[in-house]
Enzyme design. Structure first.
Site, short mmCIF file in Angstrom:
data_model
loop_
_atom_site.label_atom_id
_atom_site.label_comp_id
_atom_site.label_asym_id
_atom_site.label_seq_id
_atom_site.Cartn_x
_atom_site.Cartn_y
_atom_site.Cartn_z
N GLU A 174 1.92 0.62 -15.54
CA GLU A 174 1.60 1.46 -14.58
C GLU A 174 1.33 2.85 -15.19
OE1 GLU A 174 4.31 1.73 -11.25
OE2 GLU A 174 4.15 -0.37 -10.70
N GLU A 297 4.10 -7.35 -10.86
CA GLU A 297 5.06 -6.77 -9.82
C GLU A 297 4.39 -6.99 -8.26
OE1 GLU A 297 6.56 -3.04 -10.35
OE2 GLU A 297 6.27 -2.80 -12.61
#
Length: 498
Positions: A174, A297
């Site tokens: 991320e 995720e």
């Protein structure tokens, strides 16, 4: 209306990579500490500090791959803090998740030991956000180099002479957000630099994973693929199903208004659009589909349970979560030409967990049961299907399909058909038309999972309230297999033909 599913058993569309059924464990809340690691001195039965009950349940589920140490935690994690004698390891504040003290008792050795116990592949996420090229390079050397080197000697000093086999390594996480708030152009250059020093030692071959986009950030995917596709084996995608109006008000895991059932299903089905559009961008630069798309995720994200630490992300797990898992896994199966791994967030006690623990107690969630039922799809051949299904109308959202399905054939010739009835109010009749088989005798068996309310869930007082049961609501008339699915249910059929 009777739904109809045509299964072309002689038309194989690809192989369903077992890693699609992967999981994710972050240093977050009670996932690692208490969920997986209790320490060797704990009264909770353990093997070298790792909970025996959790290991047994995960092995039963055939967990294929486990991602660690994050998540946002990965880009503030310095691996050398988590090696050596535990009493001498550095303590730190987990600034991302709850502001609690991280004692680093669970580090590289403990994680790789856990993966050996589970007989699963480790997937390690390296630190780009606050780490260095040297730090990442030395971590790979520490784990996988066999020979004379400073990191190999350090590993042996810490009790492990033999190197580990580590295939999957993520270069950052991320990085568009908690991993550094970077622009895609900047991260693409950093990725090219860092991955250069993620080396292969001996016969260990690293599968290099680039940090891909958040949800529908197609600009990130376009930029990353354009600038760095030659240097990666896979890239990632993150997407969470929330039902509230914002990240600050994501909605409750239980006790939610019934009208939010359909909205949750709609949000989960959005994964299809993401897979299609991101795959189209990847196809421009990788038409041979060499590069995997890893949805490392995904899952439901609701407001935390009342009275718990907001930074621990602890939420209950209901039949609604089970349906989200079922239909999402169907989408991954259908896109198995590009999707080569997915990692549900998260393994224990965090978000859409498959296991919850409370001291010595452990329970299996409805989501666990879906993964356990669907393990028959791992490494099986995806079969071509055509589904005609009723649409469910909603007062607040667009219509959703009543049925979601996937079918596969395994190495022994057994056909498995998974079916989700997204209707929380009514049962669903489905006619299954099997084509491409020379059918003599057909033996059918099945398992189903449902609940008595839209938020039906398991508790430590009643751990089996939502549990699989044998499925017998089917009839074979020589041409069609007619099934009657319970409301809000996940069902897996096994067909053996002679």
């Amino acid at each position: 209306m009777t739904n109809r599913l045509t299964i072309n058993a002689d038309r194989v569309k690809g192989t369903i990579n077992r890693n699609i059924y992967g999981h994710f464990s972050e240093h977050l809340g009670r996932c690692i500490y208490e969920g997986l690691w209790v320490g060797e001195d704990s009264s909770i039965p353990n093997t070298k500090g790792i909970r025996n009950d959790v290991v047994a349940a995960l092995k039963q589920m055939k967990i294929p791959v486990l991602r660690w140490p994050g998540g946002c935690f990965a880009d503030e994690y310095h691996w050398k803090d988590g090696i050596g004698p535990r009493e001498q390891r550095k303590r730190m504040i987990n600034t991302h998740w709850g502001g609690v003290v991280e004692n680093n008792h669970f580090g590289t050795h403990e994680f790789l030991m856990l993966c050996e116990m589970l007989e699963c592949e480790p997937y390690i996420n390296g630190n780009v956000g606050s780490g260095t090229v040297q730090e990442m390079s030395e971590w790979v050397e520490y784990m996988t180099f066999e020979g004379v080197s400073p990191m190999a000697e350090l590993r042996e000093l810490n009790g492990r002479a033999e190197p580990w086999k580590v295939k999957y390594f993520g270069v950052g996480n991320e990085n568009w957000g908690c991993g550094g708030n970077m622009r895609p152009e900047y991260y693409a250059d950093l990725y090219r630099q860092f991955q250069t020093y993620v080396r292969n030692y001996g016969d260990n071959r690293i599968h290099k994973i680039a940090c891909g986009p958040n949800s529908d950030d197609y600009h990130w995917m376009e930029t990353l693929m354009k600038q760095a596709h030659r240097f990666m084996d896979s890239t990632t995608l993150h997407y969470y199903t929330i039902t509230g109006d914002s990240w600050q008000e994501k909605g409750a895991a239980t006790g939610f208004p019934e009208q939010l059932w359909a909205r949750t299903m709609k949000k989960a089905l959005y994964m299809e659009e993401l897979l299609v559009k991101h795959s189209a961008i990847m196809d421009q630069y990788d038409p041979e589909k060499r590069i995997g798309l890893l949805v490392d995720e995904w899952g439901t994200w609701f407001d935390v349970e009342p009275g718990t630490n907001p930074g621990f992300l602890y939420q209950q797990n209901t039949i609604r979560d089970a349906l989200v898992a079922g239909i999402t896994l169907h989408l991954f199966n259908q896109h198995c030409d590009r999707v080569q791994m997915a990692n549900l967030a998260q393994l224990v006690n965090v978000l859409q967990a498959v296991i919850l623990t409370e001291g010595e107690k452990m329970l299996l969630t409805p989501t666990y049961h879906v993964f356990n039922m669907y393990k028959v799809h791992q490494d099986a051949q995806l079969l071509d299907i055509h589904l005609t299904t009723k649409e469910l109308k909603s007062d607040i959202d667009d219509a959703i399909p009543q049925i979601s399905s996937s079918a596969s054939i395994d190495a022994s010739g057994k056909i498995h058909i998974s079916l989700c009835n997204l209707d929380h109010l009514a049962s669903a009749k489905v006619d299954l038309d099997l084509r491409g088989l020379t059918i003599g005798n057909v033996r059918v068996s099945g398992t189903t999972l449902t609940a008595d309310s839209v938020d039906g869930h398991n508790t430590f007082e009643n751990p089996d309230r939502v549990a699989p049961a044998p499925f017998t609501s089917f009839a074979w008339d020589g041409q069609l297999l007619k099934v009657d699915l319970s409301p809000m249910s996940v069902t897996v059929l096994e067909l053996i033909t002679d």
